[in-house]
Design an enzyme around this catalytic site. Structure first.
Site, mmCIF file in Angstrom:
data_model
loop_
_atom_site.group_PDB
_atom_site.id
_atom_site.type_symbol
_atom_site.label_atom_id
_atom_site.label_comp_id
_atom_site.label_asym_id
_atom_site.label_seq_id
_atom_site.Cartn_x
_atom_site.Cartn_y
_atom_site.Cartn_z
ATOM 1 N N HIS A 142 0.848 -1.185 0.000
ATOM 2 C CA HIS A 142 0.000 0.000 0.000
ATOM 3 C C HIS A 142 0.880 1.231 0.000
ATOM 4 O O HIS A 142 1.922 1.235 0.651
ATOM 5 C CB HIS A 142 -0.922 0.020 1.222
ATOM 6 C CG HIS A 142 -2.076 0.943 1.046
ATOM 7 N ND1 HIS A 142 -1.983 2.285 1.312
ATOM 8 C CD2 HIS A 142 -3.325 0.720 0.575
ATOM 9 C CE1 HIS A 142 -3.151 2.843 1.016
ATOM 10 N NE2 HIS A 142 -3.975 1.925 0.572
ATOM 11 N N ASP A 161 -8.018 -5.136 -0.189
ATOM 12 C CA ASP A 161 -8.524 -5.969 -1.285
ATOM 13 C C ASP A 161 -8.164 -7.437 -1.151
ATOM 14 O O ASP A 161 -8.676 -8.267 -1.892
ATOM 15 C CB ASP A 161 -7.976 -5.448 -2.628
ATOM 16 C CG ASP A 161 -8.631 -4.142 -3.035
ATOM 17 O OD1 ASP A 161 -9.811 -3.965 -2.697
ATOM 18 O OD2 ASP A 161 -7.967 -3.306 -3.666
HETATM 19 N N1 CMC Z 1 4.149 -7.775 -4.943
HETATM 20 C C1 CMC Z 1 5.485 -7.791 -5.108
HETATM 21 N N2 CMC Z 1 6.287 -6.727 -4.949
HETATM 22 C C2 CMC Z 1 5.690 -5.559 -4.632
HETATM 23 C C3 CMC Z 1 4.302 -5.449 -4.444
HETATM 24 C C4 CMC Z 1 3.528 -6.610 -4.603
HETATM 25 N N3 CMC Z 1 2.205 -6.569 -4.437
HETATM 26 N N4 CMC Z 1 3.991 -4.174 -4.134
HETATM 27 C C5 CMC Z 1 5.139 -3.493 -4.123
HETATM 28 N N5 CMC Z 1 6.181 -4.327 -4.417
HETATM 29 C C6 CMC Z 1 7.609 -3.976 -4.436
HETATM 30 C C7 CMC Z 1 7.977 -3.193 -5.678
HETATM 31 O O1 CMC Z 1 8.395 -4.057 -6.722
HETATM 32 C C8 CMC Z 1 9.092 -2.319 -5.144
HETATM 33 O O2 CMC Z 1 10.248 -3.105 -5.037
HETATM 34 P P1 CMC Z 1 11.716 -2.441 -5.256
HETATM 35 O O3 CMC Z 1 11.836 -1.395 -4.180
HETATM 36 O O4 CMC Z 1 12.675 -3.577 -5.111
HETATM 37 O O5 CMC Z 1 11.696 -1.864 -6.646
HETATM 38 C C9 CMC Z 1 8.643 -1.976 -3.719
HETATM 39 O O6 CMC Z 1 7.835 -3.101 -3.318
HETATM 40 C C10 CMC Z 1 7.839 -0.681 -3.604
HETATM 41 O O7 CMC Z 1 6.742 -0.756 -4.510
HETATM 42 P P2 CMC Z 1 6.110 0.495 -5.276
HETATM 43 O O8 CMC Z 1 5.352 -0.009 -6.454
HETATM 44 O O9 CMC Z 1 7.173 1.505 -5.503
HETATM 45 O O10 CMC Z 1 5.138 1.065 -4.153
HETATM 46 P P3 CMC Z 1 3.944 2.043 -4.394
HETATM 47 O O11 CMC Z 1 3.682 2.720 -3.092
HETATM 48 O O12 CMC Z 1 4.195 2.904 -5.589
HETATM 49 O O13 CMC Z 1 2.723 1.068 -4.792
HETATM 50 C C11 CMC Z 1 0.864 -0.402 -4.690
HETATM 51 C C12 CMC Z 1 1.718 0.659 -3.944
HETATM 52 C C13 CMC Z 1 -0.400 -0.663 -3.894
HETATM 53 C C14 CMC Z 1 0.447 0.157 -6.076
HETATM 54 C C15 CMC Z 1 1.708 -1.684 -4.857
HETATM 55 O O14 CMC Z 1 2.072 -2.176 -3.586
HETATM 56 C C16 CMC Z 1 0.988 -2.769 -5.667
HETATM 57 O O15 CMC Z 1 1.078 -2.778 -6.898
HETATM 58 N N6 CMC Z 1 0.253 -3.711 -4.973
HETATM 59 C C17 CMC Z 1 -0.528 -4.705 -5.679
HETATM 60 C C18 CMC Z 1 -1.845 -4.089 -6.151
HETATM 61 C C19 CMC Z 1 -2.828 -3.875 -4.995
HETATM 62 O O16 CMC Z 1 -3.051 -4.748 -4.178
HETATM 63 N N7 CMC Z 1 -3.470 -2.680 -5.005
HETATM 64 C C20 CMC Z 1 -4.518 -2.351 -4.024
HETATM 65 C C21 CMC Z 1 -4.132 -1.183 -3.155
HETATM 66 S S1 CMC Z 1 -5.205 -1.039 -1.721
HETATM 67 C C22 CMC Z 1 -6.749 -0.672 -2.371
HETATM 68 C C23 CMC Z 1 -6.849 0.724 -2.830
HETATM 69 O O17 CMC Z 1 -6.943 1.620 -1.977
HETATM 70 O O18 CMC Z 1 -6.842 0.921 -4.033
#
Ligand code: CMC
Length: 425
Positions: free
Chosen positions: A306, A363
């Protein structure tokens, strides 16, 4: 004494005011930065940027706190109803019994949707995703309600809110009826909002229909948990679109589109599809954990991570407990729940997930409950949208009442400098 931030840029030192919120979060107010220095800030994804001040929702990602108008999400999910929470989010205070009854009655004045909307639905293929149809139908409502609401007129604003709440639920369920080839149902003004969701979705003309109260209660709680989440992608979109003084329906239609993406609300559908895939593949969670950690594999563990919560998502805790209760009460034995629990347990002790502070989000378990309640997978994100509607309305209303300026970020241009025109033809 109010705090001040000092910034030195290009040899020039300036002082910027610091804004402190009611829970002591602090922000450097850069409103005058460009005027004073010629510089702007650059923050793709807005990881460090506040877009507004807001009195609606407080969230502490480190401590896992979520409150609507000062009330904890745990208390609201346990003790309040979804219409009560909607009123709280939109108008700022919990309603009295009389105010709540009046709100319900006023919503019911608008539960008939113009019959011509059915012609629009008929234009969509049956295979269309319900979120795309919902966004289009919400936007189409502007055609039947062309007069822009005067936000300074309390009565007009109130009526627009009631109308939006009434019609959105009906058209949201119509997106499903269309995919099934069922006749479109009407709202039943003798029943409550969540009960109506059930009959609008599932009542058939061939026989009587009674919603299971266990399911109605569970959905009520799920809608509350999705009610608002401060400046997330879809809410910021609603505020941004509304900042150009576009109407409520147009702004919410844009919010639906933003919510649809798999990194946002679309994750609930993606989680269930992922769990089903793991199940079909033989249930080897280690294999999928390894895929999620492999930088050369685009696979992500959906429902994990998140932008704001870095220890746990309080909504996920409530939903996990509710999933256990609902599945037990309904006597559903879903192998997918076991896979979800196995994945969660593995991720909670895995160095990759722990070091990146990736925990199950709202989710992760919601799809499992929706499935147990008989909600089709394609409708999961629509469920999120129904729950989020009062939050979008509250945020839109606040943005207009605060007379926020039109949203218009700047950029740093990295393209070609001026070049002479020479045709490539
Ligand atoms: N599985 C594997 N690796 C992950 C995941 C995941 N679900 N989420 C983040 N990472 C890794 C990412 O690859 C990165 O690694 P590194 O630092 O080595 O490059 C690190 O963790 C940070 O990730 P980020 O994408 O920079 O983080 P963010 O804050 O931009 O993204 C997120 C947050 C929710 C988009 C992301 O965690 C994600 O894609 N999760 C899966 C989709 C999901 O469940 N979304 C629902 C969010 S909650 C409901 C809502 O409010 O919408």
């Amino acid at each position: 004494m109010s705090k001040i931030a000092t910034l030195e840029v290009d040899g020039q030192k300036i002082e910027l005011p610091v804004i402190t919120g009611s829970e002591n979060e602090s922000a450097v107010d850069i409103n005058k930065l460009r005027d004073l220095t010629g510089f702007i800030t650059l923050d793709p994804g807005y990881k460090n940027s506040g877009s507004c001040t807001s009195e609606i929702t407080f969230l502490d990602g480190e401590l896992g706190i979520l409150r609507y108008r000062g009330y904890s999400i745990e208390d609201l999910a346990e003790k309040a109803s979804f219409p009560e929470v909607s009123y709280l989010l939109i108008f700022g205070e919990l309603p009295t019994a009389q105010q709540l009854a009046q709100f319900d009655a006023d919503i019911k004045k608008h539960t008939l949707v113009n019959e011509e909307m059915k012609n629009i639905i008929d234009g969509f293929p049956k295979t269309a995703h319900p979120m795309g149809v919902l966004s289009a139908l919400t936007s189409a409502l502007t055609a039947f309600n062309p007069k822009a609401v005067n936000v300074e007129n309390e009565k007009e604003m109130y009526e627009a809110i009631c109308k939006t709440i009434a019609k959105f639920l009906v058209i949201a369920t119509w997106t499903y009826r269309k995919t099934m080839g069922y006749p479109l149902n009407y709202y039943d003004n003798t029943k409550g909002y969540v009960e109506n969701f059930m009959q609008l979705m599932f009542r058939l003309p061939t026989g009587p229909y009674a919603a299971n109260p266990i399911i109605v209660n569970a959905l009520d709680k799920l809608f509350i948990l999705h009610g608002d989440h401060e400046q997330n992608c879809s809410t910021s979109t609603v505020r941004m679109v509304g900042s150009s003084h576009a109407g409520l329906f147009a702004s919410i239609s844009a919010g639906v589109s933003a919510l649809w993406g798999p990194l946002h609300g679309g994750a609930n559908q993606a989680v269930l599809e992922m769990l089903e895939e793991i199940n079909k593949d033989g249930g080897d969670t280690d294999k999928f954990m390894a895929k999620a950690k492999d930088k050369n594999d685009p696979f992500r563990l959906m429902g994990f991570g998140h932008r704001v919560y870095k220890n746990f998502d309080p909504r996920a805790r409530i939903i996990k407990k509710a999933a256990d209760e609902v599945l037990n009460t309904l006597g559903v034995d879903d192998p997918i729940l076991a896979i979800a629990k196995k994945l969660e347990a593995a991720a909670l002790v895995d160095e990759y997930f722990v070091s990146r502070k990736l925990y199950p989000n709202v989710d992760f378990y919601s799809g499992i409950i929706y499935r147990a309640l008989g909600i089709p997978t394609d409708m999961f994100t629509v469920m999120f949208a129904i729950g989020r509607l009062p939050g979008w309305i509250a945020q839109w209303k606040e943005m207009r009442e605060n007379k926020e300026p039109i949203g218009r970020p700047r950029q740093i241009y990295t393209g070609h400098p001026l070049r002479e025109f020479k045709s490539n033809k």
